[in-house]
Enzyme design. Structure first.
Site, PDB file in Angstrom:
ATOM      1  N   TYR A  11       0.885  -1.162   0.000  1.00 42.82           N
ATOM      2  CA  TYR A  11       0.000   0.000   0.000  1.00 42.82           C
ATOM      3  C   TYR A  11       0.924   1.213   0.000  1.00 42.82           C
ATOM      4  CZ  TYR A  11      -3.459   3.346   1.684  1.00 42.82           C
ATOM      5  OH  TYR A  11      -4.280   4.433   1.807  1.00 42.82           O
ATOM      6  N   GLY A  13       0.676   4.224   0.807  1.00 41.07           N
ATOM      7  CA  GLY A  13       0.666   5.105   1.980  1.00 41.07           C
ATOM      8  C   GLY A  13       1.302   4.478   3.214  1.00 41.07           C
ATOM      9  N   SER A  14       2.050   3.405   3.050  1.00 39.13           N
ATOM     10  CA  SER A  14       2.700   2.742   4.193  1.00 39.13           C
ATOM     11  C   SER A  14       4.215   2.885   4.082  1.00 39.13           C
ATOM     12  CB  SER A  14       2.301   1.251   4.195  1.00 39.13           C
ATOM     13  OG  SER A  14       3.345   0.449   4.696  1.00 39.13           O
ATOM     14  N   ALA A  15       4.832   3.405   5.139  1.00 41.83           N
ATOM     15  CA  ALA A  15       6.288   3.620   5.114  1.00 41.83           C
ATOM     16  C   ALA A  15       7.069   2.299   4.982  1.00 41.83           C
ATOM     17  CB  ALA A  15       6.732   4.399   6.345  1.00 41.83           C
ATOM     18  N   ARG A  18       7.146   1.325   1.476  1.00 36.40           N
ATOM     19  CA  ARG A  18       8.050   2.132   0.644  1.00 36.40           C
ATOM     20  C   ARG A  18       9.490   1.634   0.788  1.00 36.40           C
ATOM     21  NH1 ARG A  18       4.288   6.267   2.387  1.00 36.40           N
ATOM     22  NH2 ARG A  18       5.614   7.191   4.000  1.00 36.40           N
TER      23      ARG A  18
END
Ligand SMILES: N[C@@H](CCC(=O)N[C@@H](CS)C(=O)NCC(=O)O)C(=O)O
Length: 239
Positions: A11, A13-15, A18
């Site tokens: 996802y 929006g998940s660090a 990333r």
């Protein structure tokens, strides 16, 4: 035998996602993107829970090997896919590798843990974070600042970027997403700017996710304000 590919469940929006995404790119791993929308609770669907009972992203299925926990995935990818040209990202020498592992565990247990603890109310409900928890975050950033200062090298573990820099950069992007000012940690600021300029996959793997988190938090804050206003008006009407 059917060809088993590398699947990356993530996802934006998940660090931690990333961090793994940047690592896949750094080791030139070809993979299939499998977006798991946390806002639609896709990670709780039976098919995903069968794959990862902890229902967290990032998760990878690499030719049938299923792993979660971002830093474990990063170490695995390095162990499996590093070539001579990019072995420096996770050096084999025990002492050098020990230093990279130390930073990966610091990131997980101290820095990212502090970020999650402090910002949980903001990320999940659009509420202001608890001030006392900021001390933990500041202490973690101060440690990182000191590591960088005493190291006297451009990256966390030496002259070249390692997967520890990638992991910590991902954590720092969460601070960017939450618009937290870490300017007073000068070494951290300079190192993060260096990473953002020099690590080629930062923009592609981070910027969209950072904006997603910003927008999500703004939405939650607006919803909360509206809800509070509604409750205020309702209490006036009752009186
Ligand atoms: N320590 C884990 C943390 C993973 C994690 O908590 N991921 C979050 C997104 S940032 C998640 O999947 N949350 C959904 C859930 O726990 O159900 C890692 O580094 O991979």
């Amino acid at each position: 035998m059917a060809w088993l590919s590398t699947e990356f469940y993530f996802y934006k929006g998940s660090a931690p996602c990333r961090a793994v995404w940047m690592t896949l790119k750094a080791f030139n791993v070809e993979f299939e993107e499998k977006n798991v929308d946390l806002l639609k609770a896709e990670n709780k669907r039976p098919w995903f829970v069968r794959l990862n009972p902890q229902h967290t992203v990032p998760t990878i299925s690499d030719q049938g090997c299923v792993l979660w926990e971002s830093r474990a995935i990063m170490m695995y990818l390095a162990n499996k896919y590093a070539t001579e040209a990019n072995q420096y990202l996770y050096p084999k020498d025990p002492e050098e590798r020990g230093k990279v592992d130390r930073m990966l565990f610091f990131d997980m247990g101290t820095l990212y843990h502090a970020i999650k603890e402090y910002f949980a109310p903001k990320i999940h409900q659009g509420m202001s974070p608890e001030q006392e928890k900021e001390n933990l975050l500041k202490t973690s950033l101060d440690y990182l600042d000191q590591f960088l200062e005493s190291g006297g090298v451009p990256y966390l573990c030496g002259e070249r970027i390692t997967i520890a820099d990638i992991a910590v950069l991902a954590s720092i992007t969460e601070l960017d997403a939450l618009e937290y000012n870490y300017k007073c940690f000068g070494e951290v600021l300079r190192w993060s700017q260096r990473m953002k300029e020099n690590f080629p996959h930062y923009k592609d793997c981070c910027l969209e996710g950072v904006e997603m988190t910003k927008a999500r938090v703004k939405q939650l804050e607006d919803d909360l304000k509206k809800q509070m206003e509604k409750e205020r008006k309702a209490s006036i009407t009752k009186k």
